[in-house]
Design a protein around this motif. Structure first.
Motif, short mmCIF file in Angstrom:
data_model
loop_
_atom_site.label_atom_id
_atom_site.label_comp_id
_atom_site.label_asym_id
_atom_site.label_seq_id
_atom_site.Cartn_x
_atom_site.Cartn_y
_atom_site.Cartn_z
N ASP A 8 2.40 8.84 4.18
CA ASP A 8 1.55 7.84 3.53
C ASP A 8 1.59 6.60 4.41
OD1 ASP A 8 0.33 5.99 1.88
OD2 ASP A 8 1.48 6.55 0.10
N THR A 9 0.55 6.42 5.23
CA THR A 9 0.48 5.31 6.18
C THR A 9 -0.91 4.70 6.15
OG1 THR A 9 -0.36 6.51 8.11
CG2 THR A 9 2.03 6.65 7.70
N PRO A 10 -1.11 3.57 6.80
CA PRO A 10 -2.46 3.00 6.89
C PRO A 10 -3.42 3.84 7.75
CG PRO A 10 -0.80 1.36 7.45
CD PRO A 10 -0.11 2.67 7.35
N ARG A 35 -6.55 -1.98 3.13
CA ARG A 35 -6.27 -2.00 1.68
C ARG A 35 -5.09 -1.10 1.33
NH1 ARG A 35 -11.68 0.15 -0.25
NH2 ARG A 35 -11.28 1.30 1.64
N TRP A 36 -4.49 -0.46 2.32
CA TRP A 36 -3.42 0.50 2.09
C TRP A 36 -2.18 -0.17 1.52
CZ3 TRP A 36 1.47 0.65 4.31
CH2 TRP A 36 2.22 1.81 4.07
N SER A 37 -1.54 0.51 0.61
CA SER A 37 -0.20 0.14 0.16
C SER A 37 0.54 1.46 -0.10
CB SER A 37 -0.22 -0.73 -1.09
OG SER A 37 -0.76 -0.02 -2.17
N PRO A 38 1.85 1.51 0.14
CA PRO A 38 2.56 2.77 0.01
C PRO A 38 2.52 3.32 -1.42
CG PRO A 38 4.07 0.99 0.61
CD PRO A 38 2.69 0.42 0.55
N SER A 39 2.35 4.61 -1.51
CA SER A 39 2.37 5.30 -2.79
C SER A 39 3.78 5.85 -2.99
CB SER A 39 1.36 6.45 -2.76
OG SER A 39 1.62 7.36 -3.79
N THR A 40 4.33 5.67 -4.15
CA THR A 40 5.68 6.21 -4.39
C THR A 40 5.67 7.71 -4.38
OG1 THR A 40 5.32 6.04 -6.77
CG2 THR A 40 6.46 4.21 -5.69
#
Length: 101
Positions: free
Chosen positions: A52-54, A89-94
């Motif tokens: 999960d990266t930009p 707009r990416w943010s890490p997903s748990t």
């Protein structure tokens, strides 16, 4: 939590830090030979992981290295964003985060 990632246009592979493989069942049993910048070669194990990266979110077959410069290196794979075009707009997903130390 993902520490660092980079998109590389050099190879069509993903490399992740070996210590980041959370479970042995993700290892495929395969090894790949990796050519290093100094001309030497090393064999590294391969694992199926979620990243999960930009630059890319999804399942990949990754080469696991003990001491890479970055936690994740994303090569030329389908659906990967260009190195100059990360998802701002990416943010890490748990659910999909790569585990690190």
């Amino acid at each position: 939590m993902l520490h660092s990632s980079v998109h590389s246009n050099v190879h069509d592979l993903e490399k992740i830090r070996g210590a980041d493989i959370p479970t042995k069942h993700q290892l495929t049993g395969k090894c790949r030979e990796c050519d290093l910048a100094d001309g030497s070669k090393i064999k590294v194990p391969v694992a199926c992981v979620s990243i999960d990266t930009p630059y890319f979110i999804g399942e990949v077959e990754a080469w696991c290295s003990k001491n890479p410069l970055y936690d994740v290196i994303i090569g030329n794979i389908p659906n990967a964003r260009d190195s100059k075009d990360p998802d701002m707009r990416w943010s890490p997903s748990t659910a999909n985060a790569v585990l690190t130390r």
